[in-house]
Design a protein around this motif. Structure first.
Motif: not given
Length: 182
Positions: A46-69
């Motif tokens: 239950p609520f997998y999308k929300q839990r995983a999404g929050a984790f992915y935002e913290i763990k992967y989106v920020g560092p990936s965005a920095e690399a893209l910047f």
């Protein structure tokens, strides 16, 4: 008291200017709604999308965005749109993953990546930035790359023991051994 008055006047006059500046940003909506899918995966997670999404935002989106910047020379006014595009990609991917009952169909993955490409094609105004974005997509510094890669690419990079092309030996029945049929 004069300092307070000066700051108040500055905020009063600059506030509307900042609001106008924010309206010019390209913002990609991030759908954080619950996936309305009734399958075994969503029942067991239950609520997998929300839990995983929050984790992915913290763990992967920020560092990936920095690399893209860094790689695509993203300008400061493009940074919020870049983050929104990456977040939207993550949540679309998770939608497809939940709909796929804990697996993502290659066509759904390709659709998610194509939408991400379209977002960056509209966000970046130079051909060079668009080209560098595609370089970033396959770069090791892109920590979201595992979501963009095909299942074959993921399986081939996994550290599994190699299997020999020869078939496994057949079990012996009644202790008699016979040569395998050609």
């Amino acid at each position: 008291m004069r300092t307070f008055l000066a700051i108040s006047m500055l905020v009063a006059f600059c506030g509307p200017l900042l609001a106008d500046e924010q309206r010019r940003l390209i913002v990609f909506p991030v759908d954080r709604s619950i996936v309305d899918v009734d399958n075994e995966f969503s029942q067991n997670n239950p609520f997998y999308k929300q839990r995983a999404g929050a984790f992915y935002e913290i763990k992967y989106v920020g560092p990936s965005a920095e690399a893209l910047f860094r790689i695509a020379a993203v300008r400061p006014e493009q940074m919020p749109g870049t983050l929104d595009a990456l977040r939207a990609f993550v949540y679309e991917w998770l939608d497809a993953y939940v709909r796929g009952n804990g697996a993502i169909d290659p066509a759904d993955r390709n659709t998610c990546v194509a939408r991400l490409d379209q977002r960056f094609d509209s966000l970046f105004d130079s051909g060079l930035q668009r080209k560098l974005y595609r370089v970033w997509r396959d770069d090791e510094s892109n920590q979201l790359r595992f979501l963009m890669a095909s299942q074959q690419g993921i399986q081939s990079t996994a550290s599994e023991p190699s299997r020999s092309p020869e078939p496994a030996a057949e079990p012996l029945s009644s202790g008699n051994s016979s040569p395998p049929a050609p």
